[in-house]
Structure formats: C-alpha cells, structure tokens
Scaffold this motif. Structure first.
Motif, PDB file in Angstrom:
ATOM      1  N   HIS A  28      82.932 -39.475 137.535  1.00  0.00           N
ATOM      2  CA  HIS A  28      84.085 -38.926 138.265  1.00  0.00           C
ATOM      3  C   HIS A  28      84.174 -39.495 139.694  1.00  0.00           C
ATOM      4  N   ILE A  30      82.131 -39.478 142.117  1.00  0.00           N
ATOM      5  CA  ILE A  30      81.592 -38.593 143.139  1.00  0.00           C
ATOM      6  C   ILE A  30      80.215 -39.114 143.529  1.00  0.00           C
ATOM      7  N   SER A 117      85.230 -29.707 139.234  1.00  0.00           N
ATOM      8  CA  SER A 117      86.433 -29.234 139.922  1.00  0.00           C
ATOM      9  C   SER A 117      86.087 -28.603 141.277  1.00  0.00           C
ATOM     10  N   ARG A 120      85.117 -31.381 143.749  1.00  0.00           N
ATOM     11  CA  ARG A 120      86.305 -32.119 144.216  1.00  0.00           C
ATOM     12  C   ARG A 120      87.103 -31.315 145.238  1.00  0.00           C
ATOM     13  N   SER A 121      87.249 -30.026 144.995  1.00  0.00           N
ATOM     14  CA  SER A 121      87.965 -29.173 145.955  1.00  0.00           C
ATOM     15  C   SER A 121      87.246 -29.151 147.302  1.00  0.00           C
ATOM     16  N   ARG A 124      87.846 -32.479 149.073  1.00  0.00           N
ATOM     17  CA  ARG A 124      89.203 -32.558 149.646  1.00  0.00           C
ATOM     18  C   ARG A 124      89.297 -31.757 150.940  1.00  0.00           C
TER      19      ARG A 124
END
Length: 526
Positions: A28, A30, A117, A120-121, A124
């Motif tokens: 992903h 990351i 998820s 990622r949040s 961001r």
C-alpha cells in the motif's frame, strides 16, 4: 515534506510482529521503520515521522514519549495508533492515554483493511500538519523579509533626505543673506519672498520624505497659530500654479469676502491644499478645468477642489487616501508621484480636527475633494512681542563653523557675519580644534559627517577640555531621526539642528551662548 516525515514508526512486542506489519503495509506504499525501544522511537521522531504504531504494553515505559509529545511545536499533533490487547477496557485505556493527545485505539487483532485505512488517515492528517508548518515558515520568512525591506527603505530615505538637505543648506543661507540686504526694488523683494516660501515648502517635503513612516502613525508635528485662510490659499495656489499652467488648465478660485480665520499650521495646511491642487492638475486631461472654492458653513471653513478630469470609480473612492495608492489610468506615465500626497493630506486635516472626503460620479466625470476645518471667531491679532534684531542678538559673539561642505560652511559664515557675529569658518574637525587652540569661541556649529574627524569626536574633545567645556555646541546635520538626536546629546551637543536650519531657531541657539550661564558639560537637546 521529506520521505522521513511520511514514514510510520512502529514499536511492537516482538521483532517478528514488526516484520509482519512491514510486509502488510508495503503493498500500500506505506513506508515503515521498526523501533526497538521507546528511546529509539523518540530518536527517530526527531528525524521525522508521519505517525506512530505502538502496542499498548510499550506505554509502561513511555515517559520519554510523553515528554516528546508535550514538547512538540504548536502546529504538530502527532497521530498515535495504539494497538490494544484483546478484551481491554477501551474507556479506561482512553482515559489513561488522554495526555498523549492524538491517540486512536485499535484492538488486536485488527483486520488488515481497517489497520491500513487507519494508518492512511493518520498520514493524511500529519501531511496537513506539515503543510501548516511549511506555510507558517514561509509566512515568517515573508514578515522577516518585509521588515528587512522596511529597514532598507528607512535607511534609503534617511540617506536621500541627508543628501537633499546638503544643497538646501547653502541655498537657504544665501537667500537669508539676500533678505538681510533687501533691495529697494519691490519686484526683487517679492521674488525673494516667493523664493523663501517655496524653499520652505521644499524643505518640508524633504522632511516628509524622511518621515514617511510617521505618516501612517499620524505622528506629524504641527506649529499651530492663528492664520488667515486667504493667505494660506494664495500661498498654496502659488506653489501649484506652475503645474496647472504647464498642463494648460483653466483655473478659477473664489474666496469669501469676509475672510476666514483658523487655528492651524499655515505651512502644513498650505501643503494640504497644494496637494489637492496638484492632484487635480495631474489627473485632468490637458486643457481641463480646475476650481477652488472656499465658503463658511456651520462654523467650519469648507474648501472644495473640483476638476473635470478622469474621475474615480466607486471602489477607488474608498481607499484613495491609503498610503501608496495611486489612480491607474492611460495617462499614468505623465502623473508620477509616490502615492503619499493624499494620505498626508488626510492625516494633516485630521490633526487640525477637520475632515476630508472625495466624491466622483465615475470614470471621466471629474472629482471633488472637500475639506472642512473648524473656524475661529474674529478677534484682534495678538500683539507679538518686539524682538531684537539678529545683529543685536549676535553682536560680538565668536563662532566657529565646521563643515566639509564648503558652500554650506562659507554661506553660513557670511550669514552670521551679516548678523554681527565674529566667525571663523573651517572645513574639518581637526581644523576646528586647531582654530580653538589659537583663539577661544563662544559657540561652535559643527557638521557631523566630516571625513577627517567627525562632529561627534570634535564635541567629545571639546567637552573633555576644561578651558572649552562651557562652549555652546550646535550639531548642524542632514540626519534628523530620533536616534541621531540621542547620539548628538550623548556626544555633548547642546542643540541638534537640521539642514537647512531655521534661521530664527539658529539665532536663538547662538544667543543662548551669551545670555545663559553654563555649568559643566551637561548637554541638552534642541
């Protein structure tokens, strides 16, 4: 944002959990970095991180992490993803981790999609924090840059005003000499009076150029007296007439027959009116019409300056008095100006307890500027005390003049001799001290910027000499800011006068050398 600032720092129970998490996040895109302890984690945080993924057990020895969180800058709110033990009381855990700030609790084992998820949040959110950091850094650099520009502007204006004052000084001195030897020809006397007025206007404009920063603060000195508005208006018209004539305008003006008296600074008020007339002349097409009309209205003098020029759009009428605002038009190349005239006019009118406004019907419809000032009731002119002539005030005074600008030094020496003083002119600091060795003096007028020995050192040496320390010392310079006055005071000067000097003020300072007993070396500002 650097690559280090986009990574997830992980602190797991065992190394194999870290390897597993890295393989889980890699597809992903990351980036992760496994840490072996809380101190190791904090070291990596200093290098940069997007988020922390940490197991609950690691918080037992997390005091260094707590210290890092507390010390993070205001823009930072580090996302911490806390992997809790299965079945833990999340309410109690949330309360115990509240001090860590931005904590998200995830119960183990977590679904891969849910964990990805959440990470990622967090990244961001951290990215937005870094954007805020970078924006604030740019803003800080831009304020700092503006401060640097402002300092350079002040330095430039100070140097420019100094250089302009140097040629003004001998011109002023020469004109004063001519006025002391008045011609019987009334035309020559009239021309001399006109030159004096215009030289005064030019000197004040140079002062305004140096003090442009004062305009925005409203810190402009007024010399108030009872004045006849008619006299002020005529002087302002005289100052603006060359520009009006050069543009081929038709100019009409009307004053009330009974006259109007104000409590005002005549020079500053004349500057307001002249600025308005010049503005009308600049922004009216050649061959246009300009009208100045003065009326008495409700205890106020009303001054209208009207033109049929390019006019003002509605939006421009709201900020036309702001500093550096200039009306843009196809005739811009002919206008010139710095955009401070109307700002200064507004400040000066307000300092006179008056108001100024503008009205225009729009583009091509002309403009009308209206000034309203409180009037004085008619009263007899106050008797001015008789003043002795300059020759009587300066008779027999021995004065040293020291200035490396020969025109300024010699013209000032001639002027003082015309006033009855005995003057020795020198062109440097060392020559001034040598002249004092040969013959004592009552006063010395000293330029500050002499190359061989500056005026500050000349003053200090005079003050250290017991035989000279009671002389009156006058600094005559193009430098006139507050810090310059403080510097001359510290050096031992009694007075600080700006080139070109006000002759009455100079006479008063010199007369002081005879009439006032002096003690020690204590200096006063002039």
């Amino acid at each position: 944002m650097s690559t280090l600032e986009q990574r997830v720092l992980m602190l797991m129970s065992v190394a194999k959990d870290g390897d597993l998490a890295r393989r889980m996040f890699s597809p992903h895109d990351i980036s992760t970095h496994a840490c072996t302890s809380v101190p190791h984690l904090c070291e990596e945080l200093e290098r940069g991180a997007g988020a922390i993924l940490i197991v609950e057990e690691a918080l037992r020895e997390a005091e260094p992490l707590m210290a890092w969180v507390r010390a993070q800058p205001p823009w930072s709110d580090l996302p911490i993803l806390l992997l809790a033990r299965p079945g833990v009381d999340q309410t109690e855990l949330a309360a115990s981790t509240f001090a860590y700030g931005n904590v998200t609790i995830l119960e183990r084992p977590s679904r891969v999609t849910a964990l990805v998820s959440a990470v990622r949040s967090a990244l961001r959110a951290r990215s937005r924090q870094y954007q805020s950091r970078d924006y604030l850094a740019r803003q800080a650099a831009t304020e700092e840059h503006l401060r640097l520009i402002d300092r350079r502007k002040d330095e430039f204006l100070a140097i420019l005003a100094h250089e302009l004052r140097n040629p003004l000084a001998p011109i002023t001195n020469g004109l004063a000499i001519l006025q002391l030897n008045q011609s019987a020809d009334p035309r020559i006397a009239s021309v001399g009076a006109m030159m004096g007025r215009q030289l005064g206007n030019l000197t004040r404009l140079v002062d305004d150029l140096l003090e442009v920063s004062r305009v925005t603060r409203g810190d402009v000195e007024l010399r108030l007296e009872q004045v006849n508005l008619d006299t002020v208006i005529r002087s302002a018209i005289e100052a603006s007439q060359p520009l009006i004539t050069s543009r081929g305008h038709r100019f009409a003006w009307q004053l009330p027959p009974q006259g109007i008296r104000l409590h005002a600074d005549p020079m500053r008020l004349g500057q307001v009116i002249s600025n308005l007339l010049n503005n009308a002349a600049k922004y009216t097409n050649p061959g246009g019409n300009i009208e100045l009309r003065v009326t008495a209205e409700d205890g106020h003098a009303r001054i209208d300056v009207r033109d049929d020029g390019i006019g003002l759009p509605a939006q421009a009428q709201t900020n036309i008095f702001d500093l550096f605002v200039r009306v843009q038009s196809k005739h811009d190349t002919a206008q010139g100006g710095l955009g401070i005239g109307l700002t200064l006019a507004k400040r000066l009118v307000e300092l006179h307890n008056g108001t100024i406004a503008v009205h225009s019907e729009g583009h091509g419809r002309g403009s009308c500027f209206t000034v309203r000032l409180p009037m004085l009731s008619f009263a007899a002119e106050p008797e001015r005390p008789a003043r002795s002539s300059p020759q009587a005030q300066l008779a027999d005074l021995r004065i040293i003049v020291a200035d490396d600008n020969r025109d300024a030094a010699e013209s000032l020496g001639m002027l003082l001799e015309q006033m009855g003083a005995s003057v020795h002119v020198t062109y440097g600091g060392k020559d001034a001290l040598a002249a004092l060795d040969r013959e004592p003096a009552d006063a010395a007028i000293i330029d500050l910027g002499m190359p061989d020995l500056d005026g500050f050192e000349v003053a200090r040496r005079i003050r250290r000499d017991p035989g000279r320390c009671e002389m009156t010392l006058i600094a005559l310079t193009g430098w006139g800011q507050h810090r310059d006055r403080e510097a001359t005071q510290r050096a031992g000067f009694d007075h600080h006068l700006i080139k070109p000097p006000d002759i009455d003020r100079l006479i008063a300072c010199l007369a002081d050398a005879r009439t006032r007993p002096r003690k020690g070396t204590r200096a006063r500002t002039g």
